[in-house]
Design a protein around this motif. Structure first.
Motif, PDB file in Angstrom:
ATOM      1  N   LEU A 115      -1.991   7.865   2.211  1.00 54.81           N
ATOM      2  CA  LEU A 115      -2.766   6.883   1.448  1.00 54.81           C
ATOM      3  C   LEU A 115      -4.267   7.110   1.674  1.00 54.81           C
ATOM      4  CD1 LEU A 115      -2.355   4.254  -0.267  1.00 54.81           C
ATOM      5  CD2 LEU A 115      -2.653   3.006   1.867  1.00 54.81           C
TER       6      LEU A 115
ATOM      7  N   HIS B 164       0.809  -1.220   0.000  1.00 50.82           N
ATOM      8  CA  HIS B 164       0.000   0.000   0.000  1.00 50.82           C
ATOM      9  C   HIS B 164       0.841   1.268   0.000  1.00 50.82           C
ATOM     10  CE1 HIS B 164      -3.882  -1.921   0.585  1.00 50.82           C
ATOM     11  NE2 HIS B 164      -3.329  -2.718   1.473  1.00 50.82           N
ATOM     12  N   GLY B 165       2.014   1.176   0.580  1.00 54.53           N
ATOM     13  CA  GLY B 165       2.841   2.377   0.682  1.00 54.53           C
ATOM     14  C   GLY B 165       3.843   2.192   1.798  1.00 54.53           C
TER      15      GLY B 165
ATOM     16  N   LYS C  21       1.931   7.156   0.193  1.00 48.81           N
ATOM     17  CA  LYS C  21       2.216   6.630  -1.145  1.00 48.81           C
ATOM     18  C   LYS C  21       2.519   7.832  -2.028  1.00 48.81           C
ATOM     19  CE  LYS C  21       1.492   2.955  -4.012  1.00 48.81           C
ATOM     20  NZ  LYS C  21       1.384   1.545  -3.789  1.00 48.81           N
TER      21      LYS C  21
END
Ligand SMILES: Nc1nc2c(c(=O)[nH]1)N[C@H]1C(S)=C(S)[C@@H](COP(=O)(O)OP(=O)(O)OC[C@H]3O[C@@H](n4cnc5c(=O)[nH]c(N)nc54)[C@H](O)[C@@H]3O)O[C@H]1N2
Ligand SMILES: Nc1nc2c(c(=O)[nH]1)N[C@H]1C(S)=C(S)[C@@H](COP(=O)(O)OP(=O)(O)OC[C@H]3O[C@@H](n4cnc5c(=O)[nH]c(N)nc54)[C@H](O)[C@@H]3O)O[C@H]1N2
Ligand code: SF4
Ligand SMILES: [Mo]
Length: 788
Positions: free
Chosen positions: A571, A554-555, A566
């Motif tokens: 995010l 996701h990041g 991100k």
């Protein structure tokens, strides 16, 4: 109710929140160092890192183990994992010790002498498998006599085995996943999902009903501390005792046991009356209107709630208004409210607070779960009729004893009912009976109160030696993670999936039964590969999963504020997902039913010396799985009876005195811990200790006999030289009478009433006396009621 001064208790509670106060640079450093580990002396020698999903509790945090020369030295959270964010709890950190536990079982054992006599001989895997397969094959004409008792369902192998042999007899100690059966059922009926995730990081106000967040739910605890520090959230905890969460809350409300639902409904009514509800949300997204709801809630006045719960009426009103005005707000619920006869209703009542204030799937509210449905290798066996229904194991030993259930082979997997179930002594009685249960097979890697009654122990590998694929709804983004151990299992311990496969291969040696193709994977590792291919949304990403240990990527976590970032941006979270899809209920809306809550009639008649017994988890142990881990046992090994000061004085009980705790079925003798941190009508005993099996640490018996099966190379000098404590605690489950709710089929754990008296002159600490005839009579009465 006595004035309870919060400061007094803060001294006694742990330092769980200390990390919340760390300044950002310290946090950043910790995160940057995370994910690496070095030899202690040769500091430039990196340790071999492997992915590790901790499955000691259903939150399944993702992390690493680090090995040196084939031995695991350390376990910790993965800093990049969106739910875990680098942090394991004490249990997760200590979990690697299970691999080198000198008391562990590392080869198949067969009992010598009568069942339960404690003598074992090592046998080879082939011999053990042949014996089990032979007995299973004999039972195939009546497949339901092949029974599995299972705790947490890690991988579905036991269920797959039962489906393979055509049996529907899968019994569980608990509902799989997070929260108990009553809680899951309450939520399913109301919102169409069995779990809701409180978005604690973004909430401004949290009403917590009976969840010990800081001790039992680390991913939530992390968000809660972020919310407290960054968002100045206010935390109000309802609990019958001062748990570490209650002690760290802005307000602790010592509610009368089992009455949270009344308080919640009265708060709902007050919010609606004051015009503070979210009328649009109610009209658009529930099956009712504010006006209708107010009518339905008419019986639930704040005055009545105050009478029943002991919470002052003005507090109920004030908290209701504060919650409605301080948005967003989250409601947390757990075992304290749901593990009772009225559990479904109480769960729904508390959740209704979030519904009427529109705090559903919004930033800082109660969010729909984001999770992957982890698959199983294909082709999978066809489901057996009735096999997928949740069957809780609470009455199983009673059914065995009254012969209403015929058992030929009983497999026990990841469960320890002789310690963890209600009426534990009845389990012992049933397992002892060789004619009623001709074969007992346990997969435990450790001796347990239940494994002691097995004919064969086929030791599974421990968590840090396993291949796994897991997902839990613990973050605002879904994730799956894997375990890929770097060390070989100690001795000849074998993954339970591989053991079941071998059993199937012997039963269906010539392939005529069509069972073998259902167990075509070559190893547990390949099971995980195939399971990942069968997991919707994950297909084809196994390589990436192997690389990071979790997926999707996701990041990264920004060390300064622990937000997931991100491309330089926080995010985004997809809130309000129901606006696109509706809720997963028949109407597509939240289905509100104002329950007809009843106070427990037994609790209304408590006399002097009678109390409601609360049993609960502590931060340092996971159920009955960690008591032999030395670092944890050193911190928590005893479980004295929490009793309120004023009550203790009246009963002439002083702190540390021996007391008798008597239930309908028997008594135990333990020590009193006199405190104001418990409701006057409640006494409390923690779980996880009071072990009579497992190992020398768990039993606080360093000079005890080293088991014959112990591995000579796994010597631990700490056990011989450094176990300074001799108090191992007393298990409450022996005296817990069966109290299975007709409403939801789950044990009403926290409804038990006990009488507390000073111990008799001859009483000895740790004595437990139970009358099994009483247990049986209670079961008879219960089934009589149902039939009638
Ligand atoms: N450290 C640790 N964490 C765990 C586990 C573990 O064994 N150890 N087990 C995992 C599992 S399987 C589960 S199910 C969860 C359970 O997680 P929790 O539900 O948080 O844990 P419990 O200790 O069962 O119960 C929570 C609290 O309910 C309180 N309580 C009892 N009666 C009442 C009541 O009438 N009203 C209110 N408001 N509170 C009441 C108890 O005092 C206790 O503090 O934890 C998971 N996490
Ligand atoms: N009084 C009281 N009783 C309770 C509770 C309570 O709050 N109060 N809580 C209840 C709750 S919430 C739950 S979920 C149940 C849980 O009850 P159970 O499902 O019976 O779980 P455990 O007691 O943890 O037993 C798990 C056993 O699995 C074995 N084991 C440990 N590690 C491994 C491994 O790596 N592999 C395999 N194959 N086996 C292993 C060990 O023998 C261990 O004892 O307990 C319940 N019992
Ligand atoms: S909370 Fe602790 S025991 Fe539970 S999964 Fe996380 S690290 Fe493991
Ligand atoms: Mo549980």
């Amino acid at each position: 109710m006595p004035e309870i001064r919060r400061r007094e208790f803060l001294v006694a509670s742990g330092t769980l929140l200390a990390s919340a106060a760390l300044p950002a640079p310290a946090n950043a450093m910790e995160l940057e160092l995370g994910g690496k580990s070095y030899h202690q002396l040769r500091t430039f020698h990196p340790r071999v890192r492997s992915h590790y999903a901790c499955t000691l509790c259903p939150y399944c945090d993702g992390g690493f183990t680090y090995a040196e020369n084939g031995h695991i030295q350390k376990a910790e959270g993965n800093p990049d994992h969106v739910a875990t964010r680098g942090k394991f709890c004490a249990k997760g950190l200590a979990s690697f010790l299970s691999a080198c536990d000198p008391d562990r079982i590392t080869m198949p054992l067969k009992r010598v002498g009568p069942r339960g006599s404690g003598n074992w001989r090592e046998i080879g895997w082939d011999e053990a498998i042949a014996e089990v397969a032979g007995k299973v094959a004999e039972a195939l004409s009546q497949p339901d006599t092949i029974v599995v008792n299972e705790g947490d369902s890690r991988d579905g192998a036991a269920a797959r085995f039962l489906a393979t042999v055509g049996s529907s007899s899968l019994f569980r100690s608990c509902a799989p996943g997070l929260g108990g059966a009553a809680r899951q059922e309450g939520l399913r009926r109301m919102v169409g999902v069995s779990y809701l995730l409180p978005d604690l990081e973004h909430a401004r106000y949290v009403l917590n009903f009976g969840c010990n967040i800081l001790e039992t739910a680390l991913p939530l605890a992390q968000r809660l501390t972020d919310g407290l520090v960054n968002n100045r959230l206010k935390l109000v905890t309802f609990d019958v005792r001062m748990s570490n969460t209650a002690g760290r809350s802005h307000e602790w409300i010592p509610v009368f046991p089992g009455t949270d639902g009344f308080v919640a409904l009265a708060m709902c009514r007050h919010i609606l009356e004051k015009g503070l509800a979210d009328g649009d949300f109610i009209r658009n997204w529930t099956n009712t209107t504010p006006e209708e709801l107010l009518v339905a809630l008419a019986p639930y006045t704040t005055q009545k709630a105050a009478e029943i719960s002991g919470v002052p009426e003005k507090s109920i009103k004030r908290l209701a208004v504060e919650f409605a005005k301080n948005k967003p707000g989250a409601v947390v619920t757990m075992n304290g409210v749901s593990r009772r006869d009225n559990g479904i209703d109480a769960e729904q009542a508390c959740t209704l607070l979030a519904v009427i204030t529109g705090n559903i799937d919004n930033e800082g509210g109660l969010c729909l779960p984001r999770q992957f449905q982890v698959g199983v290798p294909q082709p999978a066996p066809k489901p057996v009729e009735g096999g997928e229904k949740l069957r809780l194991n609470h009455t199983l030993p009673f059914e065995i004893l009254d012969k209403s259930r015929v058992v030929k082979v009983l497999f026990n997997h990841l469960s320890n009912p002789v310690y963890s179930a209600p009426a534990a002594s009845i389990w012992r009685e049933a397992l002892k009976n060789e004619s009623l249960v001709p074969l007992v097979v346990d997969f435990s890697p450790f001796m347990s109160e239940t494994a002691e009654w097995a004919d064969l122990i086929l030791p599974d590998v421990v968590g840090v030696e396993r291949h796994d694929l897991v997902s839990a709804p613990t973050a605002l983004w879904p994730w799956v993670s894997i375990s890929q151990p770097s060390v070989k299992p100690v001795g000849s311990a074998r993954d339970v999936r591989e053991t079941f496969k071998k059993i199937v291969e012997v039963i269906d040696a010539d392939g005529q039964k069509g069972m073998k193709p259902l167990w075509a994977f070559t190893s547990a590792r390949q099971w995980v590969e195939q399971a990942s291919a069968a997991t919707p949304g994950l297909e084809g990403n196994y390589k990436k999963l192997q690389n990071k240990g979790f997926w999707p990527d996701h990041g990264k976590i920004d060390p300064a504020d622990r937000k997931i970032v991100k491309d330089g941006e926080a995010l985004p979270v997809a809130y309000h997902t129901f606006q696109k899809t509706g809720f997963a209920t028949p109407s597509g809306k939240i289905e509100v039913v104002v329950p007809d809550l009843k106070p427990n009639p037994r609790h209304a008649r408590l006399e002097k010396g009678q109390f409601v017994l609360a049993t609960y988890k502590v931060a340092y142990h996971a159920l009955s799985m960690t008591t032999n881990l030395k670092y944890l046992a050193e911190i928590h090994h005893a479980n004295p009876l929490w009793i309120n000061k004023a009550q203790a004085r009246e009963l002439e009980i002083a702190d540390g005195d021996l007391v008798r705790v008597t239930s309908e079925v028997g008594y135990l003798v333990t020590k009193a811990f006199v405190t104001n941190g418990v409701h006057p009508k409640v006494v409390g005993i923690s779980t996880s200790v009071g072990r009579t099996s497992y190992g020398r640490v768990a039993k606080a018996d360093p000079f005890g006999k080293v088991p014959d099966y112990a591995r000579k190379e796994l010597v631990d000098e700490d056990i011989d030289d450094n176990i300074w404590w001799r108090d191992r605690g007393v298990s409450p489950n022996e005296i817990l009478p069966l109290a299975v709710s007709a409403r939801h089929g789950e044990q009403a754990w926290n409804d038990t009433v006990v009488t507390v008296t000073p111990a008799d002159p001859g009483d000895v600490y740790g004595t437990v006396h139970v009358d099994n005839a009483r247990h049986l009579a209670i079961f008879k009465q219960m089934t009589g009621h149902r039939a009638g």
